[in-house]
Design a protein around this motif. Structure first.
Motif, PDB file in Angstrom:
ATOM      1  N   SER A  88     -19.832   4.704  13.824  1.00 46.03           N
ATOM      2  CA  SER A  88     -19.393   4.273  12.499  1.00 46.03           C
ATOM      3  C   SER A  88     -19.461   2.758  12.397  1.00 46.03           C
ATOM      4  O   SER A  88     -18.978   2.039  13.287  1.00 46.03           O
ATOM      5  N   THR A  89     -20.053   2.258  11.308  1.00 46.02           N
ATOM      6  CA  THR A  89     -20.216   0.814  11.153  1.00 46.02           C
ATOM      7  C   THR A  89     -18.890   0.070  11.055  1.00 46.02           C
ATOM      8  O   THR A  89     -18.828  -1.127  11.293  1.00 46.02           O
ATOM      9  N   THR A  90     -17.835   0.791  10.698  1.00 48.52           N
ATOM     10  CA  THR A  90     -16.512   0.167  10.616  1.00 48.52           C
ATOM     11  C   THR A  90     -15.639   0.522  11.811  1.00 48.52           C
ATOM     12  O   THR A  90     -14.444   0.264  11.815  1.00 48.52           O
ATOM     13  N   GLY A  91     -16.235   1.118  12.833  1.00 51.17           N
ATOM     14  CA  GLY A  91     -15.480   1.489  14.021  1.00 51.17           C
ATOM     15  C   GLY A  91     -14.575   2.682  13.758  1.00 51.17           C
ATOM     16  O   GLY A  91     -14.814   3.472  12.852  1.00 51.17           O
ATOM     17  N   LEU A  92     -13.537   2.779  14.538  1.00 49.90           N
ATOM     18  CA  LEU A  92     -12.600   3.897  14.417  1.00 49.90           C
ATOM     19  C   LEU A  92     -11.539   3.540  13.384  1.00 49.90           C
ATOM     20  O   LEU A  92     -10.449   3.090  13.705  1.00 49.90           O
ATOM     21  N   HIS A  93     -11.866   3.719  12.116  1.00 48.95           N
ATOM     22  CA  HIS A  93     -10.990   3.357  11.003  1.00 48.95           C
ATOM     23  C   HIS A  93     -10.102   4.537  10.593  1.00 48.95           C
ATOM     24  O   HIS A  93     -10.216   5.632  11.138  1.00 48.95           O
ATOM     25  N   ALA A  94      -9.245   4.334   9.616  1.00 51.56           N
ATOM     26  CA  ALA A  94      -8.225   5.317   9.241  1.00 51.56           C
ATOM     27  C   ALA A  94      -8.788   6.670   8.829  1.00 51.56           C
ATOM     28  O   ALA A  94      -8.321   7.710   9.315  1.00 51.56           O
ATOM     29  N   SER A  95      -9.778   6.707   7.956  1.00 54.67           N
ATOM     30  CA  SER A  95     -10.267   8.009   7.501  1.00 54.67           C
ATOM     31  C   SER A  95     -11.006   8.742   8.615  1.00 54.67           C
ATOM     32  O   SER A  95     -10.902   9.968   8.734  1.00 54.67           O
ATOM     33  N   LEU A  96     -11.713   8.025   9.459  1.00 53.57           N
ATOM     34  CA  LEU A  96     -12.384   8.650  10.595  1.00 53.57           C
ATOM     35  C   LEU A  96     -11.353   9.180  11.590  1.00 53.57           C
ATOM     36  O   LEU A  96     -11.480  10.298  12.098  1.00 53.57           O
ATOM     37  N   ALA A  97     -10.327   8.389  11.840  1.00 51.09           N
ATOM     38  CA  ALA A  97      -9.257   8.822  12.746  1.00 51.09           C
ATOM     39  C   ALA A  97      -8.572  10.081  12.216  1.00 51.09           C
ATOM     40  O   ALA A  97      -8.263  11.000  12.978  1.00 51.09           O
ATOM     41  N   ALA A  98      -8.367  10.152  10.905  1.00 55.50           N
ATOM     42  CA  ALA A  98      -7.733  11.328  10.305  1.00 55.50           C
ATOM     43  C   ALA A  98      -8.587  12.574  10.517  1.00 55.50           C
ATOM     44  O   ALA A  98      -8.062  13.654  10.839  1.00 55.50           O
ATOM     45  N   LYS A  99      -9.902  12.440  10.372  1.00 51.53           N
ATOM     46  CA  LYS A  99     -10.809  13.575  10.599  1.00 51.53           C
ATOM     47  C   LYS A  99     -10.767  14.027  12.053  1.00 51.53           C
ATOM     48  O   LYS A  99     -10.782  15.224  12.341  1.00 51.53           O
ATOM     49  N   VAL A 100     -10.733  13.056  12.961  1.00 53.31           N
ATOM     50  CA  VAL A 100     -10.685  13.375  14.389  1.00 53.31           C
ATOM     51  C   VAL A 100      -9.397  14.124  14.729  1.00 53.31           C
ATOM     52  O   VAL A 100      -9.419  15.146  15.410  1.00 53.31           O
ATOM     53  N   VAL A 101      -8.272  13.620  14.245  1.00 50.38           N
ATOM     54  CA  VAL A 101      -6.974  14.252  14.518  1.00 50.38           C
ATOM     55  C   VAL A 101      -6.936  15.664  13.941  1.00 50.38           C
ATOM     56  O   VAL A 101      -6.492  16.605  14.596  1.00 50.38           O
ATOM     57  N   GLN A 102      -7.420  15.821  12.721  1.00 47.95           N
ATOM     58  CA  GLN A 102      -7.444  17.138  12.075  1.00 47.95           C
ATOM     59  C   GLN A 102      -8.292  18.121  12.889  1.00 47.95           C
ATOM     60  O   GLN A 102      -7.893  19.259  13.107  1.00 47.95           O
ATOM     61  N   THR A 103      -9.438  17.666  13.350  1.00 47.16           N
ATOM     62  CA  THR A 103     -10.324  18.527  14.141  1.00 47.16           C
ATOM     63  C   THR A 103      -9.708  18.847  15.503  1.00 47.16           C
ATOM     64  O   THR A 103      -9.695  20.005  15.918  1.00 47.16           O
ATOM     65  N   ALA A 104      -9.193  17.849  16.190  1.00 44.40           N
ATOM     66  CA  ALA A 104      -8.593  18.061  17.507  1.00 44.40           C
ATOM     67  C   ALA A 104      -7.395  18.997  17.431  1.00 44.40           C
ATOM     68  O   ALA A 104      -7.163  19.810  18.337  1.00 44.40           O
ATOM     69  N   SER A 105      -6.654  18.922  16.341  1.00 43.64           N
ATOM     70  CA  SER A 105      -5.447  19.738  16.185  1.00 43.64           C
ATOM     71  C   SER A 105      -5.742  21.218  15.979  1.00 43.64           C
ATOM     72  O   SER A 105      -4.844  22.046  16.101  1.00 43.64           O
ATOM     73  N   LYS A 106      -6.973  21.562  15.701  1.00 43.03           N
ATOM     74  CA  LYS A 106      -7.360  22.974  15.538  1.00 43.03           C
ATOM     75  C   LYS A 106      -7.339  23.725  16.867  1.00 43.03           C
ATOM     76  O   LYS A 106      -7.300  24.939  16.889  1.00 43.03           O
ATOM     77  N   TYR A 107      -7.404  22.968  17.945  1.00 40.67           N
ATOM     78  CA  TYR A 107      -7.542  23.580  19.269  1.00 40.67           C
ATOM     79  C   TYR A 107      -6.249  23.479  20.069  1.00 40.67           C
ATOM     80  O   TYR A 107      -5.592  22.450  20.055  1.00 40.67           O
ATOM     81  N   SER A 108      -5.941  24.549  20.783  1.00 40.12           N
ATOM     82  CA  SER A 108      -4.747  24.535  21.633  1.00 40.12           C
ATOM     83  C   SER A 108      -5.154  24.070  23.036  1.00 40.12           C
ATOM     84  O   SER A 108      -5.066  24.810  24.013  1.00 40.12           O
ATOM     85  N   VAL A 109      -5.633  22.829  23.084  1.00 37.86           N
ATOM     86  CA  VAL A 109      -6.027  22.193  24.340  1.00 37.86           C
ATOM     87  C   VAL A 109      -5.372  20.828  24.402  1.00 37.86           C
ATOM     88  O   VAL A 109      -4.943  20.288  23.393  1.00 37.86           O
ATOM     89  N   GLU A 110      -5.304  20.280  25.603  1.00 41.42           N
ATOM     90  CA  GLU A 110      -4.901  18.880  25.763  1.00 41.42           C
ATOM     91  C   GLU A 110      -6.172  18.074  25.582  1.00 41.42           C
ATOM     92  O   GLU A 110      -7.161  18.325  26.279  1.00 41.42           O
TER      93      GLU A 110
END
Length: 81
Positions: A9-31
């Motif tokens: 991402s040209t803006t690095g790990l920004h707020a909206s990208l971080a939100a997408k990552v958290v939402q995706t990671a939270s779908k899984y019952s993994v560490e």
């Protein structure tokens, strides 16, 4: 399981990208964690993830443990890399 990727991402790990990552990671019952330099954060925590302020072009490592670790890493890395 782990995978190293480069933040594209040209803006690095920004707020909206971080939100997408958290939402995706939270779908899984993994560490699942993101390793950047000396820091390690939980990918299910938006505050922890944003605190890293990872700029474009930096390498990070995604580490996951659990029965769906490979799938979780694949989904998260497709967002970041």
């Amino acid at each position: 399981m782990e995978k190293e990727i480069t933040i594209k991402s040209t803006t690095g790990l920004h707020a909206s990208l971080a939100a997408k990552v958290v939402q995706t990671a939270s779908k899984y019952s993994v560490e699942i964690e993101l390793h950047y330099g000396e820091k390690i954060v939980d990918l299910k925590s938006i505050l922890a993830l944003m605190s890293l302020a990872v700029p474009q072009g930096q390498n990070v490592k995604i580490v996951a443990r659990g029965s769906r670790a490979e799938e979780a890493i694949k989904d998260v890395s497709s967002i970041l890399g």
